[in-house]
Design a protein around this motif. Sequence first.
Motif, PDB file in Angstrom:
ATOM      1  N   THR A  69       0.821  -1.029   0.033  1.00 29.94           N
ATOM      2  CA  THR A  69      -0.016   0.138   0.022  1.00 29.94           C
ATOM      3  C   THR A  69       0.932   1.363  -0.137  1.00 29.94           C
ATOM      4  O   THR A  69       0.350   2.289   0.439  1.00 29.94           O
ATOM      5  N   SER A  70       2.349   1.086  -0.213  1.00 30.83           N
ATOM      6  CA  SER A  70       3.044   2.327  -0.327  1.00 30.83           C
ATOM      7  C   SER A  70       2.964   3.124  -1.624  1.00 30.83           C
ATOM      8  O   SER A  70       2.296   2.360  -2.436  1.00 30.83           O
ATOM      9  N   HIS A  71       3.457   4.095  -1.694  1.00 31.01           N
ATOM     10  CA  HIS A  71       3.457   4.956  -3.054  1.00 31.01           C
ATOM     11  C   HIS A  71       4.718   5.757  -3.128  1.00 31.01           C
ATOM     12  O   HIS A  71       5.332   6.141  -1.984  1.00 31.01           O
ATOM     13  N   THR A  72       5.348   5.783  -4.300  1.00 30.32           N
ATOM     14  CA  THR A  72       6.382   6.584  -4.748  1.00 30.32           C
ATOM     15  C   THR A  72       6.076   7.917  -5.492  1.00 30.32           C
ATOM     16  O   THR A  72       5.659   7.680  -6.728  1.00 30.32           O
ATOM     17  N   TYR A  73       6.262   9.111  -4.964  1.00 33.59           N
ATOM     18  CA  TYR A  73       6.088  10.425  -5.538  1.00 33.59           C
ATOM     19  C   TYR A  73       7.146  10.455  -6.540  1.00 33.59           C
ATOM     20  O   TYR A  73       8.538  10.416  -6.206  1.00 33.59           O
ATOM     21  N   THR A  74       7.073  11.201  -7.858  1.00 31.58           N
ATOM     22  CA  THR A  74       8.169  11.458  -8.717  1.00 31.58           C
ATOM     23  C   THR A  74       8.416  12.896  -8.930  1.00 31.58           C
ATOM     24  O   THR A  74       9.389  13.185  -9.546  1.00 31.58           O
ATOM     25  N   THR A  75       7.543  13.754  -8.465  1.00 37.46           N
ATOM     26  CA  THR A  75       7.610  15.173  -8.253  1.00 37.46           C
ATOM     27  C   THR A  75       7.581  15.918  -7.031  1.00 37.46           C
ATOM     28  O   THR A  75       6.654  15.248  -6.221  1.00 37.46           O
ATOM     29  N   THR A  76       8.177  16.954  -6.646  1.00 33.45           N
ATOM     30  CA  THR A  76       7.847  17.589  -5.398  1.00 33.45           C
ATOM     31  C   THR A  76       6.512  18.086  -5.246  1.00 33.45           C
ATOM     32  O   THR A  76       5.988  18.657  -6.484  1.00 33.45           O
ATOM     33  N   GLY A  77       5.974  18.264  -3.975  1.00 36.94           N
ATOM     34  CA  GLY A  77       4.831  18.976  -3.926  1.00 36.94           C
ATOM     35  C   GLY A  77       4.167  18.425  -2.741  1.00 36.94           C
ATOM     36  O   GLY A  77       4.574  17.881  -1.881  1.00 36.94           O
ATOM     37  N   ASN A  78       2.830  19.234  -2.564  1.00 35.37           N
ATOM     38  CA  ASN A  78       2.087  18.949  -1.364  1.00 35.37           C
ATOM     39  C   ASN A  78       0.815  18.215  -1.760  1.00 35.37           C
ATOM     40  O   ASN A  78      -0.050  18.568  -2.419  1.00 35.37           O
ATOM     41  N   TYR A  79       0.720  16.855  -1.214  1.00 33.07           N
ATOM     42  CA  TYR A  79      -0.354  16.153  -1.915  1.00 33.07           C
ATOM     43  C   TYR A  79      -1.220  15.413  -0.751  1.00 33.07           C
ATOM     44  O   TYR A  79      -0.795  14.975   0.381  1.00 33.07           O
ATOM     45  N   PRO A  80      -2.475  15.785  -0.593  1.00 30.75           N
ATOM     46  CA  PRO A  80      -3.544  15.128   0.139  1.00 30.75           C
ATOM     47  C   PRO A  80      -3.903  13.816  -0.115  1.00 30.75           C
ATOM     48  O   PRO A  80      -4.181  13.207  -1.168  1.00 30.75           O
ATOM     49  N   ILE A  81      -3.626  12.709   0.834  1.00 27.84           N
ATOM     50  CA  ILE A  81      -3.990  11.476   0.838  1.00 27.84           C
ATOM     51  C   ILE A  81      -5.111  11.003   1.761  1.00 27.84           C
ATOM     52  O   ILE A  81      -5.403  11.525   2.689  1.00 27.84           O
ATOM     53  N   THR A  82      -6.042  10.187   1.095  1.00 28.70           N
ATOM     54  CA  THR A  82      -7.311   9.643   1.775  1.00 28.70           C
ATOM     55  C   THR A  82      -7.260   8.293   1.317  1.00 28.70           C
ATOM     56  O   THR A  82      -6.729   7.906   0.385  1.00 28.70           O
ATOM     57  N   VAL A  83      -7.930   7.370   2.097  1.00 23.89           N
ATOM     58  CA  VAL A  83      -8.673   6.027   2.326  1.00 23.89           C
ATOM     59  C   VAL A  83     -10.239   6.093   2.033  1.00 23.89           C
ATOM     60  O   VAL A  83     -10.586   6.307   3.167  1.00 23.89           O
ATOM     61  N   THR A  84     -10.568   5.377   0.895  1.00 23.69           N
ATOM     62  CA  THR A  84     -11.983   5.195   1.097  1.00 23.69           C
ATOM     63  C   THR A  84     -12.420   3.600   1.351  1.00 23.69           C
ATOM     64  O   THR A  84     -11.675   2.896   0.555  1.00 23.69           O
ATOM     65  N   THR A  85     -13.022   3.188   2.221  1.00 22.01           N
ATOM     66  CA  THR A  85     -13.169   2.011   2.851  1.00 22.01           C
ATOM     67  C   THR A  85     -14.705   1.554   2.362  1.00 22.01           C
ATOM     68  O   THR A  85     -15.445   2.364   2.953  1.00 22.01           O
ATOM     69  N   THR A  86     -14.669   0.382   1.896  1.00 20.98           N
ATOM     70  CA  THR A  86     -15.846  -0.135   1.727  1.00 20.98           C
ATOM     71  C   THR A  86     -16.510  -1.023   2.842  1.00 20.98           C
ATOM     72  O   THR A  86     -15.599  -2.161   3.051  1.00 20.98           O
ATOM     73  N   PHE A  87     -17.679  -0.936   3.541  1.00 23.70           N
ATOM     74  CA  PHE A  87     -18.056  -1.593   4.612  1.00 23.70           C
ATOM     75  C   PHE A  87     -19.132  -2.728   4.236  1.00 23.70           C
ATOM     76  O   PHE A  87     -19.993  -2.163   3.637  1.00 23.70           O
ATOM     77  N   THR A  88     -19.042  -3.755   4.392  1.00 24.18           N
ATOM     78  CA  THR A  88     -20.524  -4.788   4.270  1.00 24.18           C
ATOM     79  C   THR A  88     -20.822  -4.893   5.560  1.00 24.18           C
ATOM     80  O   THR A  88     -20.301  -4.566   6.599  1.00 24.18           O
ATOM     81  N   GLY A  89     -22.122  -5.574   5.511  1.00 26.21           N
ATOM     82  CA  GLY A  89     -22.741  -5.681   6.981  1.00 26.21           C
ATOM     83  C   GLY A  89     -23.462  -6.931   7.147  1.00 26.21           C
ATOM     84  O   GLY A  89     -23.908  -7.609   6.044  1.00 26.21           O
TER      85      GLY A  89
END
Length: 297
Positions: A225-245
């Motif tokens: 689940t890691s990520h490698t950035y190729t250019t400098t900058g400020n990046y907002p990171i989120t995770v969307t989770t799908t819940f079953t019930g």
Amino acid sequence: MFPATAVAGDNHETWGSLNQSTGNVDFGAIYRVDPVTGASKSVLGGPGTATTEDPNQYMADTHCRADGPDTVDPGCLALSCPPPATGGAEGTPVIWKQAPKAITNPGWTDWIPVSGPTCLYTEEPADVLAEIAARILTDFQHLPINPGTVEIQPFPHTLIGAPTNTYTTATTQTFNTTILGQNVHLTATPTSHTYTYGDGTTLGPTPDHGAPLPEKHWLQDKTRTSHTYTTTGNYPITVTTTFTGTYSVNNGPPLPINGTLNLTTPPKTIHAWKTERALVADTCEENPTSWGCPQNR
């Protein structure tokens, strides 16, 4: 006795625990019944596998018999079903049963218990279960489910060209509520995640929730689940989770909720930097204004 719908377990362990009294019986598949339509399909093998029609029929037996028409389940005799609310009516002890559809058996003498004893707080259990099933997804989607947080290593700064580890803290959550006068227990389970890294790149949906790394492995070890950035900058990171019930009524068998809920974490901004090398004569302690010192970045 009232005809009703039920579920014969969501997996092999549940199926086995509900049928310990039946001996070594190989049912061959696990079937799930839609309480609204009465249709049932095989769920063995998970999503995407072929389904077959459930050969069984289900009912809630208010006689609470365990081993035949002349034997009463001791647990049923001891079960108390007090009113769920002041002024309400007492519940009725029942045992959920199944029998093959091929058997025309109005007396339900050839049956297998699938759960119980448990309480039903209605004179028409089939009707109230169908009503609850018709609205359960809406109730599920309005639960105060916590989406968790997105965690980033290192944070708040990382380096371009190096792996930045991310993971989510989403967990399974349970809730107890009352629907149509019945006690309903709901479980929300995170089943997949979509990572949005802020640079136009996403990962998922994936079942991987990620995990933290020891600090000495930051910017070195690549995770799923890691990520490698190729250019400098400020990046907002989120995770969307799908819940079953799943939900159960009055401690009855667990039933699947036909639908999902997607929840997104609040964003966290990672600052991706680049590295440069140069020879300097002084340390930052000796010359705070020297090249590369914090004051000059």
